[in-house]
Design an enzyme around this catalytic site. Structure first.
Site, PDB file in Angstrom:
ATOM      1  N   GLU A 194       4.399  12.749  18.800  1.00 15.10           N
ATOM      2  CA  GLU A 194       3.321  12.420  17.873  1.00 15.10           C
ATOM      3  C   GLU A 194       2.631  11.110  18.268  1.00 15.10           C
ATOM      4  OE1 GLU A 194       2.612  12.187  13.061  1.00 15.10           O
ATOM      5  OE2 GLU A 194       4.146  10.901  13.957  1.00 15.10           O
ATOM      6  N   ASP A 202       6.300   8.532   2.081  1.00 13.57           N
ATOM      7  CA  ASP A 202       7.295   9.590   1.850  1.00 13.57           C
ATOM      8  C   ASP A 202       8.611   9.030   2.393  1.00 13.57           C
ATOM      9  OD1 ASP A 202       9.020  11.745   1.994  1.00 13.57           O
ATOM     10  OD2 ASP A 202       7.619  13.079   3.011  1.00 13.57           O
ATOM     11  N   ARG A 251      -0.149   2.883   2.795  1.00 11.50           N
ATOM     12  CA  ARG A 251      -0.520   3.044   1.385  1.00 11.50           C
ATOM     13  C   ARG A 251       0.422   3.984   0.653  1.00 11.50           C
ATOM     14  NH1 ARG A 251      -2.593   7.984   0.355  1.00 11.50           N
ATOM     15  NH2 ARG A 251      -3.131   9.217   2.199  1.00 11.50           N
ATOM     16  N   CYS A 270      -1.939   7.677   5.980  1.00 14.12           N
ATOM     17  CA  CYS A 270      -0.915   7.036   5.134  1.00 14.12           C
ATOM     18  C   CYS A 270      -0.637   5.624   5.661  1.00 14.12           C
ATOM     19  CB  CYS A 270       0.362   7.867   5.125  1.00 14.12           C
ATOM     20  SG  CYS A 270       0.182   9.466   4.317  1.00 14.12           S
ATOM     21  N   TYR A 329      -5.823   9.973  12.890  1.00  7.95           N
ATOM     22  CA  TYR A 329      -5.405   8.754  13.580  1.00  7.95           C
ATOM     23  C   TYR A 329      -5.941   8.589  15.005  1.00  7.95           C
ATOM     24  CZ  TYR A 329      -1.976   8.435   9.796  1.00  7.95           C
ATOM     25  OH  TYR A 329      -1.367   8.367   8.570  1.00  7.95           O
ATOM     26  N   TRP A 358       2.495  18.403  11.844  1.00  5.47           N
ATOM     27  CA  TRP A 358       1.173  18.622  11.255  1.00  5.47           C
ATOM     28  C   TRP A 358       0.832  20.095  11.048  1.00  5.47           C
ATOM     29  CZ3 TRP A 358      -2.289  14.749   9.759  1.00  5.47           C
ATOM     30  CH2 TRP A 358      -1.905  13.441  10.075  1.00  5.47           C
TER      31      TRP A 358
END
Length: 388
Positions: free
Chosen positions: A62, A242, A239, A185, A133, A84
């Site tokens: 990733e 998980d 922000r 995130c 991203y 994803w």
């Protein structure tokens, strides 16, 4: 000492003890706290959790996907990374059903991923996630023209002005957030460097070469261009966290990014810091979090002390009468998931060409197999569902 796992376990317990019940976009529901921080000194080992087994190859895959500026899941799927998949499939379902979303079956998701693997035209259209991203890191604001390559600018800044307070990369592009399948995130990171003291340079030489402290050649070794003169730290901001599934990946991913940057600009990885906003456990992760915390009852710990061990310390009685503090002397863990020592990251850059005219050449030289772990030992995997 593995302080990373301890911080993480304490964070899980903090959410269980102090979390507020909150609804969320997935409909799963969460326990949530606000404003927490993770700090890790990279000299203590690579920040990959040991209290459950982590999917290292997926973490590497990733991050390289981000660095390549890619926003299509085909590269991920082709390398058996399925982080994803759900987001891409959800976009496909909404498009096919004109906005009506129904949770897909496993078979439907498998057919979708197989199509991504085998049909390039289908993958080009339906594997795309929007300007997530990779687009923001490598090609910010590229709708009408070539955008800003923030990673290239960061590398240039580290090499030419390492004391700058502008060594930052941002993924929260307000004008394009609505075009993404999922807003970032972890929405930005900042890099900080400092000069190493003479003592720190000596320590680095002793750790990374065969030269010993009393050897007259240590001064010559320190003077070599290949000996780092600065340390580099990285702080990311997030922000939405998980905590059970996502945060362990985020910690390791930014730890890997810090190591890659340090390798490229010849600095020593120093501190990794995560600033965390809405830190939550999904309701269907509560039991898994408790398993990872892994507390033992007093009765369970007593049962782990043999009578032979007991008799070496006490003249009468049995293990059934021992307190927690008395059991500690026998080396019996207070948790079923006591942390192991953190591993060491090995980077094989033998085939990287650092003299490329463009940063793309350097990044594209990186292979997933160039990043391996030495001494990674962990407790078993704890499975949990991913909420999309």
């Amino acid at each position: 000492m593995n302080n990373l796992d301890k911080q993480y376990i304490n964070l899980l317990q903090d959410i269980l003890d102090n979390g507020y019940t909150k609804s969320d976009r997935t409909g799963t529901g969460t326990l949530s706290v606000f404003g927490r921080q993770i700090r890790h000194n990279m000299s203590e080992g690579f920040p990959l959790l040991t209290t459950k087994k982590m999917a290292w190859k997926q973490i590497v895959t990733e991050l390289l996907w981000f660095l390549r500026g890619d926003t299509n899941i085909k590269y991920l799927v082709d390398n058996n990374c399925h982080i994803w998949d759900g987001d891409a499939h959800k976009r496909f379902i909404l498009a096919m059903s004109e906005g009506e979303y129904q949770e897909p079956t496993e078979d439907a998701r498998k057919r979708f991923i197989d199509k991504i693997k085998t049909d390039n035209e289908f993958a080009e259209k339906w594997g795309e996630l929007g300007p997530v991203y990779g687009r923001q890191w490598r090609n910010w604001d590229a709708i009408f023209d070539a955008g800003v390559d923030q990673i290239a600018d960061l590398i240039h800044g580290l090499k030419t002005n390492p004391d700058s307070r502008r060594l930052m990369v941002n993924a929260w592009n307000v004008g394009e957030v609505g075009l993404m399948v999922l807003p970032p995130c972890h929405y930005g990171f900042q890099v900080y460097t400092k000069e190493l003291t003479w003592e720190e340079q000596v320590q680095w030489v002793m750790k990374n070469t065969d030269v010993e402290l009393e050897n007259v050649y240590i001064v010559e070794e320190i003077a070599k261009p290949s000996t780092p003169t600065r340390a580099i730290s990285l702080m990311w901001n997030q922000r939405s966290v998980d905590t059970f599934l996502g945060l362990p990946f985020n910690i390791a991913s930014y730890g890997l990014l810090l190591e890659i940057l340090a390798k490229e600009v010849n600095m020593v990885p120093d501190e990794l810091i995560g600033n965390l906003g809405d830190v939550h456990l999904y309701n269907n992760h509560i039991e898994q979090a408790k398993e990872q915390i892994g507390r033992l009852t007093l009765e369970e710990r007593r049962a782990m002390v043999t009578q032979e061990q007991f008799d070496k310390v006490y003249t009468a009685g049995s293990p059934d009468s021992l307190s927690h503090s008395e059991i500690d002397q026998f080396g019996i863990p207070r948790s079923t998931r006591e942390p192991f020592k953190l591993p060491k990251l090995i980077i094989n850059d033998e085939f990287w060409n650092h003299e490329h005219q463009t940063i793309d050449g350097w990044i594209n030289d990186m292979e997933i197999g160039d990043f391996t772990l030495d001494g990674y030992q962990s407790h078993p995997t704890i499975k949990a569902p991913l909420s999309n």
